[in-house]
Design an enzyme around this catalytic site. Structure first.
Site, short mmCIF file in Angstrom:
data_model
loop_
_atom_site.label_atom_id
_atom_site.label_comp_id
_atom_site.label_asym_id
_atom_site.label_seq_id
_atom_site.Cartn_x
_atom_site.Cartn_y
_atom_site.Cartn_z
N SER A 94 0.40 -5.18 -0.24
CA SER A 94 0.13 -3.81 0.20
C SER A 94 -1.35 -3.64 0.55
O SER A 94 -1.86 -4.39 1.38
CB SER A 94 0.57 -2.86 -0.92
OG SER A 94 0.62 -1.54 -0.46
N ASP A 216 11.04 -0.14 4.67
CA ASP A 216 9.94 0.02 3.73
C ASP A 216 9.22 1.31 4.11
O ASP A 216 8.59 1.37 5.17
CB ASP A 216 9.00 -1.19 3.83
CG ASP A 216 7.75 -1.04 2.96
OD1 ASP A 216 7.60 -0.01 2.27
OD2 ASP A 216 6.90 -1.97 2.98
N HIS A 244 9.19 -1.86 -0.99
CA HIS A 244 7.79 -2.21 -0.77
C HIS A 244 7.29 -3.31 -1.71
O HIS A 244 6.17 -3.76 -1.58
CB HIS A 244 6.94 -0.94 -0.93
CG HIS A 244 5.52 -1.11 -0.49
ND1 HIS A 244 5.17 -1.41 0.82
CD2 HIS A 244 4.36 -1.02 -1.18
CE1 HIS A 244 3.86 -1.48 0.89
NE2 HIS A 244 3.34 -1.27 -0.29
#
Lengths: 264, 373
Positions: A94, A216, A244
């Site tokens: 991320s 996502d 995610h």
């Protein structure tokens, strides 16, 4: 305090090559625990908690300094220097994919390969660019954080009151996963979700793999494709997992995708 | 026996799952909803066919909730298999927002793998409103206590400085009185007169100090006055006659023949303080004072310039602080109280405006202040 303690750096595994894992927004290094066993017999594995997250030294969190991802990148560089690491494989989840991009752009010599899991250089839509969010929605998320403040406090309390000799300790440690100092969590949320890191992508020259999931919400499929186009020579691969955090929800698949990239 | 048997049967027939006072929902690890009770369907304004095997738990959430789900809720649930008291906002079928509290526990198959996440959902709309009120009043009281702390600090400083400032002239007075009443001192008539003069000055200093402190604390009252239409020229004439009864000062007025709408008492106090200073701290044989008024888009700009002693660069900032006198003795051999300019600044802070100063040693100073229109 040295950077090793400050960022709660943990080193394990055996191998010549180093796999350096950096967790994303919201949690800490425990995120990687399901995929680590697959690598520890072949690699030296380094885990850190970003400053302000997990068991890092939250008192050292300087709100001005950590208003940019570069400060976190500098911490990673400092860890590499402290542990004399070179030519590492940096795995960022991320927001830490972007922190990894900063490290690669700044110190290409440290990075052999970069693996980005569910990356996004900008979460807010901007003209033709699809980030997936409007600014007001990001504010809504910060409000959600605020609402769950009480929930966090109750998760923190047993740790504060904890006595290491008590048998419930394991349970307490589990509840401490994902706990954050509310003010820092809100700040990091703003830095992460209001930022624009698109420019740094063009400066990455390390061999790069982009892993993403569909659907996502946080990083819709247009976003990793944008990252792929922006980093010359990068590879991209969609996982079957949804959401995610594939390293948690689909560890086997994530391990396989990383292995395939490393072996080629 | 027969009756209690009936009751047991009746209780058994009640469908607790569907009529429970809270919502129940079972979802696959990816969030797909496979079981849901009537209570939750009612909250969401949906029917079972719309939901089962079609909708995901995440879809019930607002965008903020979706991010929180991915970054906190899900990772934590995977790690701990249980998560409690998460405050989400559900978006119902009619796009209405409902605050809920979610508790989730994972269920496993015989291999120990998670196959289902079971959630209990409580509607907390009322409690949420109450919580928001609480948060609001907490913020208010925090702001208030900061303000009170500041005032308290000011008061402490004030008490310390006032005590000191009053003690000095009092000590002088006591000393002089002792001299005057000491029969052994054998003072000449001339000496006695000199001491009486000093006594008068000390009393005057004390009196000035008390007056100015009173004025300073009057500013709160002044600032609350209503806005009125003022003939600036008339106001200046009044002030000038008050401070320059003997017509010894040369005034040069520019742009002052205007009607302006502002807080009269406040403006009068500020001008009075500035003009008194301009005369007091002046070593020239002819005191010259210029007053300029400009009416700008969103504020009035006033400039009061003098040909006085000037202010040292390093002192320019501190002159607006309460009780910071620069140890300058004025033309009447009195020391300032350090209150006048602080009052002016305080009034402007309260009514919306600002004050600044430029100065050149021995040439003079120009005070500029603005008042918002």
């Amino acid at each position: 305090m040295g950077v090793i303690k400050r960022n709660n750096v943990k080193v394990s595994g055996e191998g010549i090559k180093t796999l350096f894992f950096v967790h994303g927004y919201g949690c800490d290094q425990n995120m990687w625990r399901f995929i680590l066993p697959a690598f520890e017999n072949r690699f030296k594995v380094v885990l850190i908690d970003l400053l302000g997250s997990g068991d890092s030294d939250v008192d050292a969190y300087d709100f001005d300094k950590y208003s940019s991802l570069e400060a976190h990148a500098d911490d990673i560089i400092a860890v590499c220097e402290e542990l004399s690491l070179n030519q590492i494989i940096l795995v960022g989840h991320s927001v830490s994919s972007m922190i990894g991009a900063h490290v690669a752009a700044k110190r290409g010599d440290l990075i052999d390969k970069l693996i980005m899991i569910c990356p996004s250089p900008k979460y807010i839509n901007d003209g033709d660019y699809v980030g997936g969010f409007e600014e007001a929605q990001i504010q809504e998320m910060v409000d959600t954080l605020e609402s769950n403040y009480l929930g966090w406090s109750s998760a923190i309390t047993p740790v504060i009151m904890g006595n290491p000799k008590r048998p419930e300790l394991t349970k307490e440690l589990e509840t401490s996963f994902c706990r954050n100092v509310p003010e820092i969590a809100k700040h990091f949320a703003r830095v992460t979700f209001l930022g624009d890191e698109r420019e740094i992508l063009g400066k990455v020259s390390s061999k790069t793999l982009i892993l993403y999931c569909h659907p996502d919400v946080i990083s819709p499929k247009e976003v990793p494709q944008y990252v792929h186009r922006s980093i010359l020579g990068s590879s991209i691969s969609m996982l079957k997992a949804e959401g995610h955090c594939p390293q948690m929800s689909a560890p086997e698949e994530t391990i396989a995708a990383i292995n395939e990239f490393l072996l080629n | 026996m027969c009756e209690s048997g009936d009751l047991e049967l009746q209780i058994r027939d009640i469908d607790i799952y569907n009529t429970a006072p809270c919502g129940f929902l079972s979802s696959l690890p990816d969030g797909k909803i496979v079981k849901i009770n009537d209570t939750l369907l009612q909250i969401m304004g949906l029917n079972r066919i719309q939901v089962l095997n079609k909708m995901y738990f995440q879809e019930f959430l607002n965008t903020g909730g979706k991010i929180y789900y991915e970054t906190h809720y899900m990772p934590k649930l995977i790690q701990q298999k249980v998560i409690k008291e998460i405050n989400f906002q559900f978006i119902t079928h009619n796009k209405e927002k409902t605050a809920v509290l979610v508790n989730t526990v994972s269920a496993f198959n015989s291999e120990g793998e998670v196959i289902l996440n079971n959630s209990a959902i409580v509607d907390i709309s009322q409690r949420k409103l109450y919580e928001q009120e609480l948060l609001l009043s907490k913020e208010k009281s925090k702001a208030l206590s900061t303000e009170l702390g500041k005032r308290n600090q000011q008061l402490e400083n004030y008490a310390r400085i006032v005590t000191h400032d009053i003690k000095v002239p009092l000590a002088n007075i006591t000393g002089i009185l002792n001299m005057l009443t000491d029969e052994d001192a054998k003072l000449s008539g001339e000496e006695q007169e000199q001491y009486l003069g000093l006594l008068g000055t000390s009393f005057q200093n004390l009196n000035d100090l008390v007056d100015s402190i009173f004025d300073y604390y009057q500013t709160d009252k002044l600032s609350r006055d209503k806005l009125t239409e003022i003939d600036l020229e008339q106001l200046l004439t009044d002030i000038i006659s008050l401070i320059d009864a003997e017509r010894k000062v040369k005034f040069n007025l520019v742009g002052t023949s205007v009607l302006i709408k502002t807080n009269k008492g406040a403006l009068k106090q500020i001008l009075l303080n500035l003009l008194v200073n301009a005369i007091k701290y002046n070593d020239k044989s002819i005191v010259k004072i210029g007053i300029v008024c400009k009416v700008l888009n969103d504020h009035y700009l006033f400039e009061v310039s003098d040909n006085g002693v000037g202010i040292k660069n390093e002192n320019l900032k501190k002159i607006f602080t309460l009780f910071s006198t620069l140890n300058t003795i004025d033309r009447f051999k009195n020391q300032g109280t350090g209150v006048g300019l602080a009052s002016a600044k305080r009034i402007l802070d309260q009514i919306g405006g600002d004050i600044s100063v430029t100065s050149e040693m021995s040439k003079g100073s120009t005070f500029s202040f603005t008042i918002n229109r």
